[in-house]
Design an enzyme around this catalytic site. Structure first.
Site, PDB file in Angstrom:
ATOM      1  N   GLU A  75      11.285  13.090   3.202  1.00 21.56           N
ATOM      2  CA  GLU A  75      10.650  12.504   4.369  1.00 21.56           C
ATOM      3  C   GLU A  75      11.508  11.441   5.018  1.00 21.56           C
ATOM      4  OE1 GLU A  75       6.886  11.199   2.916  1.00 21.56           O
ATOM      5  OE2 GLU A  75       5.821  12.840   3.870  1.00 21.56           O
ATOM      6  N   GLU A 315     -12.957 -21.061   0.777  1.00 22.21           N
ATOM      7  CA  GLU A 315     -13.712 -21.624   1.874  1.00 22.21           C
ATOM      8  C   GLU A 315     -12.889 -22.638   2.643  1.00 22.21           C
ATOM      9  OE1 GLU A 315     -18.408 -22.009   1.597  1.00 22.21           O
ATOM     10  OE2 GLU A 315     -17.316 -23.626   0.671  1.00 22.21           O
TER      11      GLU A 315
END
Lengths: 581, 101
Positions: A75, A315
């Site tokens: 490929e 957070e």
């Protein structure tokens, strides 16, 4: 981690030899690696990481196991491959120069090729054979051999030739990885799995709720045990890491050593000074109750003890946490500078839950901390369902236990019902659970801290008021009075009131005391005077008696004398005198 | 095995450089050689150069020329470069592939 336990088979049968891939985690799942000397099919949809998987197999083999490898690409061109893996820190060129890796790009362009009769793939065999022999390769990758089908049209020949190729690879004794594109229900577009039947690994790339997760599954592995689950894997700057779902066997070593929570009064509540080493602690509470502060103080204390800490912030950014903790008297920056503390901040939505798990694993393996904080786990729910989060946390806790890492989770609970389990249902898994709860009264919110559970140690059952000041965190006994639990200013007021009361009380007491003393002295004086009165009366009485006696005696005498005198008997007087003597 | 004649370069009569990769003396290869020779004799007489290479002898060349299927004929000149695989038994396709139709 999965143990390398193999079920003993029939004795004296040689075990299936395995070639370690060097891909972190995969060798645990396959209990050693890919079957040596046999081809393995790695299939998956476009972009799932097949080429990278196979490249890493070759590169790790060359670098870590001294097994040279041939990479035959159908490929991508050799230099494209080199560029692609350069971003992962692998230097293909150098490995090629060292004759550890050989890249061969096979290009088949349909527009350039015309078929004029019968043919075979001898050319491919010769090339591969030459490449293998020239470096003494032990590993071979064919990526993706199915591309032959797009260049050549005679399927009959191709199939026969591919079958021959795999047979030939087996004879050569090389461990081969063949990649194949997944198409629909079948594993590969051209049904390669028919030819490669020893080991098939399926890679998958799923997007759920816009978050992608890569997963790996060993579909089959002839002659060997293997993990059958879908394992998440991560592609990052270190290549592929597969996360083996840790076996949930409950035979982890335990420690009786205690480690401080960083809050002295909390340690007292826990008796003997804190949590067990290697245990898991859950701190849950509603928004703004200071969960992060508790975690930070735990970390701070650990850093002071020279224990490495890893803080996963889902957070806040590390800078934010450092700034915020400075305001309550904790300097995390200096621990960061010393390398005792490390932050790992990422948005939960950055990638899937499993990815987080892999990332956490990786970070821990790299930094090797003693203390880990996850703040907060509830944010993970945004990227997975409740059950997924739970299973992730189970695995995480299991992993921490096996590594003897003490972990503190913080969890945001959305309502204030005390008995409510946390959303993730981890409360049954953790060893200690601390709940911080809002106590709202008299127009103010205060924080109450409880120890919901703490396995294996006596602990206080009392509610303490959790106070955050610029000097750090502290727990204060709440006021338990006739009016119930009082906190905050109500507690202060009550305390003041009590103080005033006490002062008044003591004052009243002393006054009463003095009065009693006075009364006593008064009474005593009275008693004294009465006594002297009594004595004088007694004396008076005595005097009367004596006088009476004397009088009587004298009168008797006188009477006798008188009688004597009247009779004139003088002789009787003398013996009477004698008798009296 | 080259057959060349120089000089007379007509406009539509270009000079052909061909390379045929074969695998030893396998039936396919032998057939390919024979078929190709006949075609060259009939259509490219005096204006081609044919090199027959055994892949077993020259594996490096196999790689450099990017040979996969054999027998493979590579037309190096004139451009465009073309590859023909197979035993050259389908004459029409060979002629088409060589641009001789």
């Amino acid at each position: 981690m999965a143990k390398n336990t193999k079920i003993p088979k029939i004795p004296r049968t040689p075990k299936l030899a395995k070639t370690p891939t060097g891909i972190s985690g995969l060798d645990e799942i396959t209990f050693g690696g890919l079957p040596t000397g046999r081809p393995t099919l790695v299939c998956g949809t476009a972009g799932c990481g097949k080429t990278l998987f196979s490249l890493e197999f070759i590169i790790r083999g060359a670098m870590d196991y001294n097994e040279p490898g041939v990479f035959m690409a159908f490929e991508e061109k050799a230099h494209e491959l080199a560029t692609n893996v350069a971003s992962l820190g692998f230097d293909l060129r150098t490995l090629e120069e060292q004759k550890l890796i050989k890249l061969d790009y096979v290009h088949i362009d349909k527009s350039e090729i015309a078929e004029t009769g019968e043919y075979n793939l001898d050319g491919l065999f010769i090339r591969l054979g030459y490449a293998i022999d020239s470096i003494g390769a032990k590993r071979v990758v064919l990526d993706t051999i199915e591309n032959l089908f797009s260049g050549l049209s005679n399927q009959g020949i191709l199939r026969a030739e591919i079958r021959r190729l795999f047979q030939w690879l087996k004879e050569k004794g090389v461990t081969a990885v063949i990649t194949g594109e997944r198409d629909g229900p079948s594993l590969t577009r051209q049904g390669l799995e028919e030819y490669v039947s020893d080991c098939v690994i399926l890679l998958d790339h799923r997007v759920i709720d816009q978050i992608s997760t890569r997963r790996l599954r060993v579909v089959k592995y002839r002659g060997s045990l293997h993990g059958t689950n879908e394992y998440p894997f991560l592609i990052d700057e270190d290549g592929i890491s597969v996360l083996p779902v840790t076996s949930l066997n409950l035979d982890k070593p335990v420690s009786t050593q205690r480690i401080s929570s960083g809050i002295r009064s909390l340690d007292t509540m826990l008796t003997e000074g804190g949590f067990y080493k290697g245990s898991s602690v859950l701190v849950s509470g509603t928004a703004g109750t200071g969960k992060t502060s508790v975690a930070a103080s735990f970390v701070n204390a650990a850093c002071e003890r020279k224990e490495k800490c890893l803080f996963f912030a889902f957070e806040e950014s590390p800078q934010q946490i450092i700034r915020n903790m400075k305001s309550i008297g904790m300097d995390l920056q200096k621990h960061l500078d010393k390398g005792m503390l490390q932050f790992y901040a990422s948005r939960p939505t950055l990638y899937g839950l499993e990815m987080h798990l892999v990332a956490i694993h990786k970070a821990i393996r790299k930094f090797k901390p003693k203390i880990v904080v996850l703040d907060p786990i509830t944010n993970l729910i945004t990227v997975g369902s409740v059950s997924e989060v739970k299973s992730m946390l189970v695995r995480l806790i299991d992993f921490f236990q096996s590594e003897q890492i003490t972990v503190m989770f913080t969890a945001l609970s959305l309502n204030t019902i005390v008995n409510e389990q946390t959303d993730e249902g981890v409360s049954s898994l953790v060893d200690a659970w601390i709940l911080i709860r809002d106590i709202e009264s008299n127009g103010e919110r205060n924080k109450g801290l409880y120890i919901m559970k703490s396995r294996g140690m006596p602990h206080s059952n009392q509610v303490r008021e959790f106070v955050i000041s610029e000097n750090g965190l502290d727990l204060v006994d709440v006021y338990l009075g006739p009016e119930g639990v009082l906190t905050g200013s109500a507690r202060m007021q009550q305390m003041l009131q009590e103080e005033t009361g006490a002062v008044l009380h003591t004052h009243a007491l002393s006054r009463k005391d003095r009065e009693i003393i006075r009364k006593r002295t008064m009474l005593e004086a009275k008693i004294e005077s009465l006594r002297s009165e009594f004595e004088s009366a007694e004396e008076e009485l005595n005097k009367v008696y004596v006088e009476e006696d004397i009088k009587k005696a004298v009168m008797e005498e006188n009477r006798k004398k008188m009688t004597e005198l009247r009779k004139g008997n003088a002789r009787d007087i003398l013996p009477t005198k004698k008798n009296r003597k | 095995m080259s057959d060349s004649s120089n000089g007379e370069n007509q406009t539509d009569e270009e000079f052909y450089i061909l390379r045929l990769f074969v695998s030893g003396t396998s039936p396919n290869s032998v057939r390919a050689i024979n078929n190709l020779k006949i075609i060259c004799e009939n259509h490219l007489k005096g204006r081609h150069e044919l090199e027959i290479i055994d892949i077993h002898q020259q594996p490096l060349l196999v790689r450099n020329e990017d040979v996969t299927a054999v027998p493979m004929l590579i037309k190096k000149s004139p451009l465009p470069k073309r590859r023909l695989v197979g035993d050259m038994s389908e004459k029409d396709k060979v002629l088409k592939g060589l641009g001789l139709v």
